[in-house]
Design a protein around this motif. Structure first.
Motif, short mmCIF file in Angstrom:
data_model
loop_
_atom_site.label_atom_id
_atom_site.label_comp_id
_atom_site.label_asym_id
_atom_site.label_seq_id
_atom_site.Cartn_x
_atom_site.Cartn_y
_atom_site.Cartn_z
N LEU A 174 0.71 -1.26 -0.15
CA LEU A 174 -0.02 0.04 0.02
C LEU A 174 0.77 1.38 0.04
CD1 LEU A 174 -2.79 -1.03 2.57
CD2 LEU A 174 -2.87 -1.09 0.14
N ASP A 175 2.02 1.58 0.72
CA ASP A 175 2.89 2.42 0.89
C ASP A 175 3.34 2.43 -0.41
OD1 ASP A 175 2.24 3.00 3.41
OD2 ASP A 175 4.07 1.82 4.26
N GLU B 207 2.29 1.61 -3.37
CA GLU B 207 1.35 2.26 -4.32
C GLU B 207 1.15 3.86 -4.17
OE1 GLU B 207 -2.53 0.54 -4.31
OE2 GLU B 207 -1.90 -1.26 -5.81
N ARG B 208 1.11 4.30 -3.14
CA ARG B 208 0.94 5.64 -2.78
C ARG B 208 2.12 6.44 -3.06
NH1 ARG B 208 3.00 8.15 1.43
NH2 ARG B 208 3.59 6.50 2.43
N ARG C 27 2.15 6.46 -6.88
CA ARG C 27 0.89 7.08 -7.42
C ARG C 27 0.20 6.09 -8.57
NH1 ARG C 27 4.35 11.42 -7.62
NH2 ARG C 27 4.51 11.25 -9.59
N GLY D 17 -2.31 2.64 -8.67
CA GLY D 17 -3.50 2.03 -7.99
C GLY D 17 -3.68 0.72 -8.87
N GLN E 57 -5.33 3.03 -3.29
CA GLN E 57 -4.80 4.25 -4.00
C GLN E 57 -5.58 4.45 -5.38
OE1 GLN E 57 -2.50 6.37 -3.34
NE2 GLN E 57 -2.51 7.22 -5.34
N ARG F 213 -8.44 6.55 -4.02
CA ARG F 213 -7.90 7.66 -3.68
C ARG F 213 -7.88 8.72 -5.05
NH1 ARG F 213 -3.52 6.49 -1.47
NH2 ARG F 213 -4.47 6.40 0.58
N GLU G 174 -9.69 7.08 0.35
CA GLU G 174 -9.63 5.43 0.00
C GLU G 174 -10.67 4.80 0.46
OE1 GLU G 174 -6.69 4.54 3.80
OE2 GLU G 174 -5.73 5.21 1.83
N GLN H 82 -1.84 4.21 -13.46
CA GLN H 82 -0.71 5.03 -12.72
C GLN H 82 -0.88 6.61 -13.30
OE1 GLN H 82 3.16 3.78 -13.35
NE2 GLN H 82 4.20 5.12 -12.05
#
Length: 841
Positions: A469-470, A472-473, A476, A478, A494, A497, A503, A576
């Motif tokens: 998850l980090d 992906e964040r 940027r 998903g 993500q 988001r 999210e 992305q």
């Protein structure tokens, strides 16, 4: 006339006192006297309360021994006191001490020379026992009954009178300590009692805080300011009271030198200490604080005195536990919890640990030879008990039994350091053992003399999920998983988001996703998706966003999953945000184009400057036309910089038969510098053709530059040689002095002044210098870049210049230049201009 209040004094009935009667005291004096009287009475009452327990015990002994009533026993005590002229309390203490057994104390560690522990003397080591949950010790009241076995059982017949006196003193001190109601009273009892050791200068009592610090709660012999400055002693501060608590052993240092070497931090204390005694205050197997005594001069104690000095700690520990329970907490108004928890499951510590959702346990250190070798699980909450296997959850469960590898390699040394220095321990994800997939994270803090450990076991998948998850964040990007039997794809946080701004999971339909694509790019994206769903092609496409994603550049990558029949059943992929990357690529492309154009301009300018330089510099045949002189010159451009500098030289014959010699350097580089050098060359030639002297030529050139090119400066040496008279006339504008190599082998600098560079200041006068030269003499004219950068001190260059006469005698200009550059450690290809002139005759 109205009387003043002080003019008439009356007694209590309003009558005027008789003449000569004494004046009544002032109100402040009377109040001070009353306060002093009450303070004296209070001190007496407190002393009586402290002594009452010993007197009552002595009355009990006399009742049992003599068969008398308590009142008669007290009368016997009074008669003994009057007959022996000894205070009543001392008589009572002697009777009680004579019937009591010697106190059981732990050994006292005494540091000898070099700070090494000396063998304990006069003490009986306490038997080793396995640590058990803490239970507060309750003092057993004295019964006054003599133990069975007569004198042998009590040890009275085996003790010398001096020993009996020490036992009586100990009994008296213990009773007074037990009767104290504050920590300061306890410290005062120890500091003022009559004992076999000298009265200490300072007595301190500390309680152990949960984080391991020692809080000063009682003191004797310290001022209020000193107490305020030392209210709290951190665990890493190396002083005897901290060491005694950490080692759980009494410590005695009677040598000032050893004390200064072992505890240099003692020099920071507000009082002088030449000898020190420190002992831990134990409540069961738990350290609750420390007792410290210091003397301002060295002391010498025998074995028995050491034993009874160590015996001070147990009664102080019992009194400290009782006083701590009674004293309110200033911060909360409730009970002071610094005395620590007990082992009752219903205690506050057990209640607090059960509210922690993670596994939590209180660990008690297990020591061998003063070193922590393991931690016993003293108390664990339900989550920790479930995590530890039943085979290891018994009374003897320890840290190393629960976690052998990570416990011994990572936790044990860090927790041991935590007990000594305080602070906190944080252990990141660590594999429990090499063959296991379990990982552990832990946090620990000090809790009195123990450690509170909170930990959690994880699987690798459990830790990888937040890591993904980090990722992906940060990137940027998903991800989605679309089962074609389900109308809605399953998206990562993500992607939610990016699509919605938060999210939270929600509904994202295919139509909603299509609304995020710019209308101009939508047909191409739909065509690519159609090929993926029908033909099973992998999708990779970039498009512009619309709606909330307007202004963003997105890239979608999708991989279809087909069944055995070749039909696409699922699509997995990523979306992305590549806006920043594309913007950066655009800026980089523009920068590359600009750099390429700049490089082409520089190359064209360099070629033009090189062509101009070749056209500007005179050829060897041209140099040879000067009458009566042989001339050779070099103007060199640095290969490392890739630029053409404004160095140049020139020589030509003048209409009157004289010869013109010029060496110059225009500030700057490139085409502009060479163009300025060309203008200066022809200007100097023109002024010389007008029969102007070298000084007049420099003045005219300076006026020209200041008027036409005020931003340009240059340095020049201009010389005019008359072959008929063998006379050389020269002038310099900011350039180095020419060198003369005589035919007999000598060398010298040409005499004459140096002027300012041309173009700096208008209306400058340059002086001519004239000298006669002989056939065979050689002259070296050069720019200052030959001997260093502009502004460099030229004194150090004289020897290499003057020493180049051998090479000049061979008419080898390249050898002269190489000799000077090598001697001065200059650049082998630095830009410069030089000209070597030989007078023929």
């Amino acid at each position: 006339m109205r009387e003043r209040p002080g003019d008439l004094r009356r007694d209590g009935a309003g009558r005027q006192p008789a003449p000569g009667a004494a004046d009544t005291p002032e109100p402040t004096e009377a109040l001070a006297a009353l306060v002093a009287k009450l303070r004296t009475e209070l001190t007496g009452v407190r002393a009586a309360m402290r002594n009452r327990a010993v007197i009552e015990q002595a009355k009990g002994v006399l009742v049992e021994r003599l068969g008398v009533t308590p009142d008669e026993g007290f009368d016997h005590l009074v008669k003994l006191s009057q007959r022996a002229n000894i205070k009543l309390i001392e008589v009572a203490a002697s009777i009680v001490g004579g019937t009591a057994a010697d106190p059981q104390v732990t050994p006292v560690t005494e540091l000898s020379d070099g700070g090494r522990p000396a063998p304990a003397r006069g003490t009986t080591p306490a038997p080793a026992r396995r640590a058990t949950p803490v239970r507060r010790a309750t003092p057993t009241p004295a019964t006054g009954r003599r133990p069975a076995g007569g004198a042998a059982a009590t040890g009275r017949s085996a003790r010398a009178p001096e020993h009996e006196a020490l036992q009586a003193q100990h009994q008296l001190i213990s009773s007074r300590v037990a009767a104290s109601t504050t920590f300061d009273e306890v410290a005062e009892v120890i500091g003022t009692a009559v004992t076999s050791w000298p009265a200490p200068a300072t007595v301190v009592i500390t309680l152990l805080e949960p984080a391991g610090a020692h809080r000063l709660v009682g003191a004797h012999g310290m001022s209020a300011g000193e107490r305020g400055a030392w209210r709290r002693v951190p665990p890493q501060f190396d002083v005897p009271i901290v060491t005694a608590a950490q080692d759980r052993a009494a410590l005695l240092i009677t040598d000032p030198k050893v004390l200064a070497e072992r505890f240099p931090a003692m020099a920071e204390l507000p009082y002088a200490a030449e000898a020190v005694f420190a002992a831990p205050l134990l409540d069961g197997d738990r350290v609750i604080g420390s007792l410290g005594l210091s003397w301002d001069e060295p002391i010498d104690l025998d074995d028995t005195s050491r034993r009874y000095l160590s015996a001070l700690a147990p009664p102080v520990a019992r009194a400290a536990a009782q006083v701590a329970d009674r004293a309110p907490s200033p911060a909360s108004g409730g009970p002071d919890l610094t005395a620590g928890p007990d082992s009752d499951p219903a205690s506050w510590l057990a209640i607090v640990l059960e509210t922690v959702p993670e596994p939590a346990a209180v660990l008690a250190p297990v020591t061998e030879d003063g070193r922590i070798v393991d931690f016993r699980i003293w108390h664990a909450n339900a989550a920790a008990a479930e995590l530890i296997s039943p085979a290891r959850a018994g009374e003897d469960a320890t840290l190393l039994l629960a976690y052998p590898r990570v416990g011994s390699e990572r936790l044990l040394p860090r927790l041991a350091d935590l007990l000594h220095n305080g602070g906190a321990v944080r252990l990141g994800p660590t594999r429990v053992d090499p063959a296991s997939t379990r990982l552990i994270t832990a946090q620990a803090g000090r809790l009195w003399d123990r450690v509170l450990l909170v930990w959690r076991e994880h699987s690798e998948h459990e830790l990888i999920h937040p890591q993904l998850l980090d990722a992906e964040r940060i990137a940027r990007i998903g991800s989605f998983h679309w089962d074609l039997a389900d109308p809605e794809p399953r998206c990562s946080p993500q992607l939610y988001r990016m699509y919605r701004g938060d999210e939270r999971p929600g509904r994202i339909s295919a139509e909603g996703l299509a609304g995020c694509v710019h209308e101009d790019d939508l047909p191409a994206v739909q065509d690519a998706i159609h090929r993926t769903l029908t033909g099973g092609e992998q999708l990779s496409w970039e498009f512009r966003g619309a709606g909330r994603l307007a202004g963003r550049q997105l890239r979608i990558v999708a991989a279809p999953v087909v069944d055995a029949g070749g039909t696409v059943t699922t699509v997995r992929g990523t979306v992305q945000d590549v806006t920043e990357e594309r913007a950066l690529q655009g800026r980089l492309r523009l920068a590359e184009e600009a750099l390429t154009a700049q490089r082409r301009r520089v190359d064209a300018e360099l070629r033009a400057a090189q062509s101009l330089q070749r056209a500007l510099l005179p050829s060897e045949p041209e140099l040879g036309t000067t009458e009566g002189l042989w001339v050779t010159g070099r103007s060199r451009t640095s290969n490392s910089t890739g630029q053409v500098n404004g160095d140049w030289h020139d020589a030509c014959a003048l209409p009157d038969g004289a010869s013109l010699l010029v060496v110059g350097d225009v500030a700057g580089s490139g085409l502009a510098a060479m163009a300025a050098a060309a203008r200066l060359r022809y200007a100097v030639r023109s002024y010389a053709a007008l029969n102007m002297s070298p000084g007049e030529i420099l003045a005219a050139v300076n006026t020209m530059l200041c008027a036409l090119e005020p931003e340009r400066t240059a340095t020049l040496v201009v010389a005019r040689y008359d072959s008929r008279e063998h006379r050389l006339c020269w002038a310099s504008a900011g350039q180095a002095v020419p060198v003369r190599y005589r035919g007999d082998g000598g060398a010298e600098l040409l005499p004459g002044p140096l002027g300012l560079p041309v173009g700096v200041v208008a209306q400058v006068t340059y002086e001519d210098s004239t000298l006669e030269v002989a056939p065979g003499d050689r002259l070296l004219l050069y720019t200052d870049s030959l001997v260093g950068a502009r502004g460099t001190d030229l004194v150090g260059a004289l020897d290499p210049l003057l020493g180049a006469g051998t090479h000049a005698g061979r008419d080898d200009l390249e050898a002269v230049v190489s000799h000077v550059v090598g001697a001065l450690h200059g650049g082998a290809d630095a830009d410069m201009a030089a000209m070597l002139v030989r007078v023929n005759g």
